[in-house]
Write a protein that holds these residues in place. Structure first.
Motif, PDB file in Angstrom:
ATOM      1  N   VAL A 144      -6.732 -11.604 -12.001  1.00 56.39           N
ATOM      2  CA  VAL A 144      -7.551 -10.998 -13.047  1.00 56.39           C
ATOM      3  C   VAL A 144      -7.888 -12.033 -14.112  1.00 56.39           C
ATOM      4  CG1 VAL A 144      -7.562  -9.288 -14.908  1.00 56.39           C
ATOM      5  CG2 VAL A 144      -6.614  -8.683 -12.661  1.00 56.39           C
ATOM      6  N   SER A 183      -7.325  -5.945 -16.872  1.00 56.13           N
ATOM      7  CA  SER A 183      -8.218  -5.726 -15.724  1.00 56.13           C
ATOM      8  C   SER A 183      -9.084  -4.492 -15.941  1.00 56.13           C
ATOM      9  CB  SER A 183      -7.397  -5.584 -14.436  1.00 56.13           C
ATOM     10  OG  SER A 183      -6.933  -4.267 -14.217  1.00 56.13           O
ATOM     11  N   GLY A 196      -8.201  -3.662 -11.470  1.00 60.01           N
ATOM     12  CA  GLY A 196      -8.198  -4.946 -10.787  1.00 60.01           C
ATOM     13  C   GLY A 196      -7.908  -4.861  -9.314  1.00 60.01           C
TER      14      GLY A 196
END
Length: 861
Positions: free
Chosen positions: A731, A663, A605
């Motif tokens: 995320v 993520s 992420g």
């Protein structure tokens, strides 16, 4: 479906002198369903002419349409001044001379139309040979390394150096044109004398149709013992054929603004006068010089007596100092030939048959670095780009700063000593250019600028916003006095950190790209020596802050800050092999020093912004490395200090641990349409839905990485801000776009609506179950609180969000630093005594969110 869709793209920033040609690769986001995978894209320039384009998808929506696409173009002389282009659906133009890739048993051959390069599949030389037309421009290129071992003996110390060169284990074609070709080479550094192999490397070579250049991205992983294996030198060396008399061979080393320009046999002698002074000027400018054997016999005799300068080097030993030197022979001294502050990072060597240059990215920023030319008087010269210079004051020292931890006094995460560089990495970039003759200073300067800030095409901020690239965020809006004040603060905190990078010299091979954590106003420095208060190491997601600031502004300076931080934190702060592979190290004096090894430091992420905007393959590799980082937590439980081994394989927090995993899985799913990672996401979300208080529960769970199942633990007193201040909301908001699950969005809103309730209200709504839990540091949670206020249409809560953000002390001071005179510090500096990168990044991220979600609730004064 809109079949007439088109996207405007333009050059990022501008350069003082544009090169006549450049290869460029970039990414474009798409709304769901707007671009199907089988649809082609074309690009037109300002005059409406088609520019050859190569395109490929880098992410998909769940319905199979393209979420992100990547593109490559070779911008030649006709496009060098073009600022904007249009990408639309249609058949792409093909280059007049497409790249040609051919595989043989021993090597891979790439022809661009301007150069031909052979890349070996085995052995020491990565570059087997490179030709410009029929002329051999390079007869070999390999990685070089010098290992240093130090031993203490009675009365002194003994240093032993050992040479290593690259040993290829794999070479593969990743792209084969028609516009761009990519060759990836992997291997290790093997001892020249001996059997040891270490320092795994990957190296990518990028070629563009019609261009006489090769971009090289070099990455290596440290797998030694820092107490025994110091790196004295690390670089890449090229063998260059030389021809013709020595006075027609030319050396160029880039200085601050111009060039050190000499020859192994220059025409300056004690008796250089008259026409020979003019010849000397022409020689220094790079022209070929000829003499009449009879008319110039006396001067030729002087040249035969003159010294021959065989070796040259430029060593950037510090961010603000380099030194140029040369010597005649290995047994003789080096003669200082010049010095300056910041080298442009370019070297050229050539003769009558042409020559080659190397331009190095971030050359002075990632010191100690060097450029070296050897054997310029022989038939084959050697050009070495040193990423770590062997002429540095000392070898690379990767040891910890102490022999014990300092948990209480220095905010270090664990008593455990887990400071190890084993598995960390570093990436460096350079570009090679082949020439028929010695290039002008203007040409070399342009190439150096291009290498240092490579051309990139980007979309307008409005387009990124309209397609919801990377979730929820706002565009700048100064329509009211209060909005303008917040925008000023957002800009001012960027300017503050730009100034700090330069003022504090946050440069160096292992440091460049990172910020520091918190400030010490008594010593007027950042807390560089106080454990967990030194380097930031992605704590509270500063990467995300910088990337969203770029998306909403399109500013090149912010892009470069974010790019440098992404490159650093994805390499140095992350373990790529070994016991901690897939995890990263919490903030510390030494980047790898803290005993906390966590998934959130390494999570995809943080890095996917750069990947999707640039299609950078190295970042793609790293995001693949962390896809299964949840398995690493089995032998290194993130909560091991709080929970003993029990029936669960490991214990994690919903944030930052599961948020980091999510993520990684989201990125893997959208890049490869790998449904096993989608299913892990769905399993985890289903388990959270089943918790007593859904996302508000926990935040610690028993976890099984094989099944992806989360099991609620019951009571705890862990701070709820940790669940949402490490990038989780950013995320999860984007994940919501993929899942289209109203209950998931409702749970996030529920968390935000609950956060600021009084203890009595919390107790009333949960039967007293979670009233005692810690819901502190509201500025760190204000983004998800704003999300709850927006979805719940809670005007009173929205007012509280703005009170939190508007009254944050550090941000109220931003743009108003104090001056510290040179007596109270080593030099005069500007400071804000309560500076905190935690606050800077989270305040900025949450303000950007709140301006999108709660702009109508913002007070006017």
């Amino acid at each position: 479906m809109n079949n007439n869709i088109s996207v405007n793209v333009h050059r990022l920033g501008s350069q003082t002198i544009k090169p006549a040609e450049s290869g460029v690769t970039w990414g474009i986001p798409w709304k769901k369903g707007a671009l199907l995978r089988e649809e082609n894209l074309t690009m037109t320039g300002p005059s409406g002419t088609q520019v050859p384009l190569q395109s490929w998808p880098t992410a998909y929506w769940p319905d199979g349409s393209v979420k992100w696409s990547a593109h490559a173009a070779a911008l030649g002389a006709s496009e060098s001044d073009a600022v904007s282009f249009v990408v639309s659906k249609g058949k792409p133009a093909v280059p007049a001379a497409p790249i040609h890739v051919r595989e043989e048993n021993e090597y891979i051959e790439v022809s661009t139309g301007a150069i031909m390069c052979q890349v070996n599949k085995a052995g020491a030389d990565i570059v087997r040979a490179m030709y410009r037309g029929e002329t051999l421009a390079c007869s070999g290129g390999k990685l070089v390394c010098i290992r240093e071992e130090q031993r203490s003996e009675a009365g002194g110390r003994v240093y032993k150096e050992q040479d290593f060169v690259s040993h290829i284990t794999k070479a593969a074609v990743e792209q084969s044109g028609p516009v761009r070709a990519v060759i990836k080479v992997e291997g290790r550094h093997k001892a020249v004398a001996g059997s040891r192999a270490w320092l795994p490397f990957s190296l990518r070579l990028y070629f563009f149709a019609g261009l006489g250049q090769i971009r090289i991205v070099h990455s290596f992983v440290y797998d030694g013992n820092p107490h025994q294996d110091a790196i004295k030198g690390l670089g890449i060396a090229f063998s260059l054929p030389m021809s013709g008399p020595l006075h027609n061979r030319h050396v160029r080393l880039g200085g601050d603004t111009g060039f050190f320009a000499e020859s192994p046999k220059h025409l300056m002698t004690f008796r250089t006068k008259g026409k020979y002074e003019e010849l000397f000027r022409r020689q220094t400018a790079g022209e070929a010089i000829s003499f009449d054997p009879q008319e110039d016999a006396a001067f030729i005799g002087l040249l035969e007596d003159a010294a021959v300068w065989d070796d040259f080097k430029l060593v950037q030993s510090a961010p603000d100092y380099y030194e140029i030197s040369k010597r005649t022979q290995e047994v003789c001294c080096w003669l200082k030939s010049g010095s300056g502050n910041r080298s442009a990072g370019v070297v050229f060597a050539g003769s009558e048959s042409g020559g080659m240059s190397a331009t190095v990215r971030n050359f002075w920023r990632k010191c100690p670095s060097a450029l070296e030319l050897r054997h310029m008087s022989t038939d084959t010269a050697e050009m070495i780009v040193w990423f770590w210079s062997p002429d540095a004051a000392r070898a690379m020292d990767l040891r910890h700063y102490d022999t014990k931890t300092h948990l209480l006094s220095a905010y270090e995460g664990f008593d455990e000593m887990r400071s190890t560089p084993y598995g960390i990495a570093n990436t460096n970039e350079l570009t090679l250019h082949c020439f028929e003759s010695t290039p002008t200073a203007e040409r070399l300067k342009a190439l150096a600028e291009e290498a240092d800030a490579p051309s990139l095409l980007v979309c307008e901020p409005q387009y990124y916003y309209d397609v919801k690239a990377f979730g929820i965020w706002s565009l700048p809006d100064r329509s009211t006095a209060m909005k303008a004040q917040l925008e000023d603060r957002l800009d001012a905190v960027i300017d503050f950190y730009k100034t700090e990078v330069e003022q504090r010299k946050w440069y160096g091979f292992w440091d460049y790209g990172d910020f520091m954590h918190s400030y010490d106003p008594t010593r007027h420095v950042w807390r560089y020596d106080v454990g967990g208060c030194a380097w930031q190491n992605t704590e509270l997601a500063p990467n995300m802050w910088l990337w969203y600031m770029f998306l909403r502004s399109g500013r090149e300076d912010i892009f470069r800050l974010a790019e440098a931080m992404t490159r650093h934190t994805s390499e140095v702060d992350v373990y790529h092999i070994g016991e901690y592979a897939g995890l990263g190290t919490r903030h510390n004096v030494i980047h790898w020093g803290c005993g906390c090894k966590e998934a959130r430091i390494a999570m995809a992420g943080l890095h996917r912004y750069y990947y999707y905007l640039t299609a950078d393959e190295r970042i793609g590799d790293i995001m693949n490395e962390v896809a299964d980082s949840d398995y690493t937590t089995v032998h290194l439980d993130p909560m091991r200090s709080y929970y003993p081994k029990d029936e669960f394989p490991t214990h994690i927090r919903v944030g930052p641990d599961w948020a980091a995993f999510s993520s990684n899985w989201m990125t893997r799913w959208e890049r490869y349409e790998d449904t096993q990672y989608r299913d892990k996401l769905l399993i985890g979300i289903a388990d959270i839905k089943g918790m007593p208080f859904r996302l508000r529960s926990g935040p610690v769970y028993g976890y099984d990485p094989k099944s992806g199942r989360l099991t609620h633990f019951g009571d705890d007193n862990w701070g709820r801000h940790l669940a949402v201040c490490m990038g989780g909301p950013q995320v999860w908001f984007e994940l919501a776009e993929l899942l289209e699950d109203p209950e998931w969005e409702e749970m996030m809103a529920e968390f935000g609506l609950f956060y600021l309730l009084s203890k009595e209200q919390k107790a009333e709504r949960t039967g007293g179950a979670i009233a005692k839990w810690s819901w502190d540091h509201p500025v760190l949670a204000s983004g998800i609180i704003a999300y709850g206020a927006s979805r719940g249409n809670d005007k009173e809560l929205a007012r509280k969000v703005w009170d939190i953000l508007l009254n944050e002390p550090f941000m109220a001071r931003i743009g108003q630093p104090d001056s510290v005179d040179g007596l109270h510090y080593v030099r005069p500096v500007q400071e804000i005594d309560i500076a905190s990168t935690n606050i800077a990044s989270q305040w900025s991220l949450n303000t950007i969110l709140s301006l999108e979600l709660l702009a109508d609730s913002l007070p006017e004064g």
